[in-house]
Design an enzyme around this catalytic site. Structure first.
Site, PDB file in Angstrom:
ATOM      1  CE  LYS A   8      -1.835  -0.977   3.946  1.00  0.00           C
ATOM      2  NZ  LYS A   8      -1.145  -2.112   4.638  1.00  0.00           N
ATOM      3  NE  ARG A  49      -3.171  -1.321  10.640  1.00  0.00           N
ATOM      4  CZ  ARG A  49      -2.004  -0.607  10.020  1.00  0.00           C
ATOM      5  NH1 ARG A  49      -2.326   0.448   9.770  1.00  0.00           N
ATOM      6  NH2 ARG A  49      -0.980  -1.481  10.083  1.00  0.00           N
ATOM      7  NE  ARG A  75       8.130  -2.980   5.813  1.00  0.00           N
ATOM      8  CZ  ARG A  75       6.868  -2.771   5.671  1.00  0.00           C
ATOM      9  NH1 ARG A  75       6.224  -2.523   4.715  1.00  0.00           N
ATOM     10  NH2 ARG A  75       6.633  -2.532   6.920  1.00  0.00           N
ATOM     11  NE  ARG A  94       7.496  -0.256  10.087  1.00  0.00           N
ATOM     12  CZ  ARG A  94       6.573  -0.156   9.362  1.00  0.00           C
ATOM     13  NH1 ARG A  94       6.363   0.199   8.210  1.00  0.00           N
ATOM     14  NH2 ARG A  94       5.511  -0.592   9.911  1.00  0.00           N
ATOM     15  NE  ARG A 149       3.362  -4.682  11.262  1.00  0.00           N
ATOM     16  CZ  ARG A 149       4.203  -4.531  10.538  1.00  0.00           C
ATOM     17  NH1 ARG A 149       5.314  -5.168  10.562  1.00  0.00           N
ATOM     18  NH2 ARG A 149       3.968  -3.653   9.508  1.00  0.00           N
TER      19      ARG A 149
HETATM   20  P1  AMP Z   1       1.798   0.580   9.420  1.00  0.00           P
HETATM   21  O1  AMP Z   1       3.107   1.434   8.830  1.00  0.00           O
HETATM   22  O2  AMP Z   1       0.607   1.208   8.658  1.00  0.00           O
HETATM   23  O3  AMP Z   1       1.938  -0.727   9.146  1.00  0.00           O
HETATM   24  O4  AMP Z   1       1.541   0.862  11.011  1.00  0.00           O
HETATM   25  C1  AMP Z   1       2.377   0.788  11.913  1.00  0.00           C
HETATM   26  C2  AMP Z   1       1.776   0.441  13.129  1.00  0.00           C
HETATM   27  O5  AMP Z   1       1.067   1.700  13.591  1.00  0.00           O
HETATM   28  C3  AMP Z   1       0.796  -0.680  13.215  1.00  0.00           C
HETATM   29  O6  AMP Z   1       1.085  -1.786  13.784  1.00  0.00           O
HETATM   30  C4  AMP Z   1      -0.049  -0.108  14.617  1.00  0.00           C
HETATM   31  O7  AMP Z   1       0.686  -0.352  15.750  1.00  0.00           O
HETATM   32  C5  AMP Z   1      -0.280   1.401  14.282  1.00  0.00           C
HETATM   33  N1  AMP Z   1      -1.131   1.807  13.402  1.00  0.00           N
HETATM   34  C6  AMP Z   1      -1.285   2.118  12.280  1.00  0.00           C
HETATM   35  N2  AMP Z   1      -2.556   2.684  11.819  1.00  0.00           N
HETATM   36  C7  AMP Z   1      -3.062   2.241  12.813  1.00  0.00           C
HETATM   37  C8  AMP Z   1      -4.606   2.309  12.818  1.00  0.00           C
HETATM   38  N3  AMP Z   1      -5.560   2.748  12.009  1.00  0.00           N
HETATM   39  N4  AMP Z   1      -5.209   1.725  14.029  1.00  0.00           N
HETATM   40  C9  AMP Z   1      -4.487   1.431  14.953  1.00  0.00           C
HETATM   41  N5  AMP Z   1      -3.049   1.076  14.927  1.00  0.00           N
HETATM   42  C10 AMP Z   1      -2.309   1.749  13.908  1.00  0.00           C
END
Ligand code: AMP
Length: 222
Positions: A20, A95, A134, A167, A178
């Site tokens: 994404k 989410r 990654r 990360r 996740r």
């Molecule tokens: P991402 O970079 O989108 O994979 O987000 C990294 C982390 O941020 C996720 O594993 C969650 O811990 C938190 N996070 C990001 N977006 C959300 C969301 N919409 N709701 C809850 N936690 C989020």
């Protein structure tokens, strides 16, 4: 290229590692589109040491979701800023069902609505290898992958020579968590948006430029 008659308000939906963010960055490089990534916003809060960043840290590093009320407030505030008055992509939000419902209500209260929800479908085993290989540049944020898009020199960003870091939530234990959280809490949103008639499903287990062409087509219809 234009995207149909009007601006779009799109959600990118898919598991972590589905591509994404990579596709959103490509779209932003070529078009007047605002990219709102909740993961990037939270990582920035952590860097800045804000209260939200400190609160989010423990959830993020273990691969859990940050509580709905915190995320919803953060996104609602972001969408009220003046630069959100054009086509935008929400990447990584919503989410959960409560987040999706809150987004729908908040857009409706300003006379707006989502125009597209694009789902990036990738099989689970591919997601695991994408995430574990990654790395992200600590300086410019570019994303590399040992298996699919390796940097010329290991650990060094091709673009800016910055240091590449993994990360904490791309470590094996957090990746597993996740993916579990995605299937239990986020996958139900597919049915939610399908029933609203705004869902487009893309096969994202293809070459990035093929996925990109299909994405642009999807955003150009409706
Ligand atoms: P991402 O970079 O989108 O994979 O987000 C990294 C982390 O941020 C996720 O594993 C969650 O811990 C938190 N996070 C990001 N977006 C959300 C969301 N919409 N709701 C809850 N936690 C989020």
């Amino acid at each position: 290229m234009s995207f149909g008659a009007s601006e779009f308000r799109a959600v990118f939906l898919g598991a972590p590692g589905a591509g994404k963010g990579t596709q959103a960055l490509e779209l932003v490089a070529e078009h007047e589109v605002l990219h709102i990534s909740t993961g990037d916003m939270l990582r920035q809060h952590r860097k800045d040491g804000t209260d939200l960043g400190l609160e989010a840290q423990g959830f993020m590093d273990k691969g859990n979701l940050v509580p709905d009320d915190l995320i919803i407030k953060m996104v609602e505030e972001r969408l009220l800023q003046s630069d959100a008055n054009r086509s935008w992509i929400l990447d990584g939000f919503p989410r959960t069902l409560p987040q999706a419902e809150a987004l729908g209500s908040s857009l409706a209260s300003s006379g707006s609505a989502l125009s597209h929800v694009v789902f990036f479908g990738v099989p689970n085993d591919v997601l695991v290898s994408r995430l574990s290989g990654r790395s992200t540049c600590a300086s410019c944020g570019a994303i590399w992958n040992a298996a699919f898009k390796p940097p010329a020199q290991e650990g060094v960003c091709d673009n800016c020579k910055g240091k590449l870091l993994q990360r904490p939530d791309d470590m094996p234990e957090a990746v597993q968590k996740r993916l579990e959280v995605y299937s239990s809490q986020t996958e139900p949103l597919l049915g939610f948006y399908r029933s609203l008639g705004i869902l487009t499903e893309l096969d994202a287990n293809r070459a990035p430029d093929v996925v990109y062409d299909n994405l642009v087509k999807a955003l150009s219809t409706r």
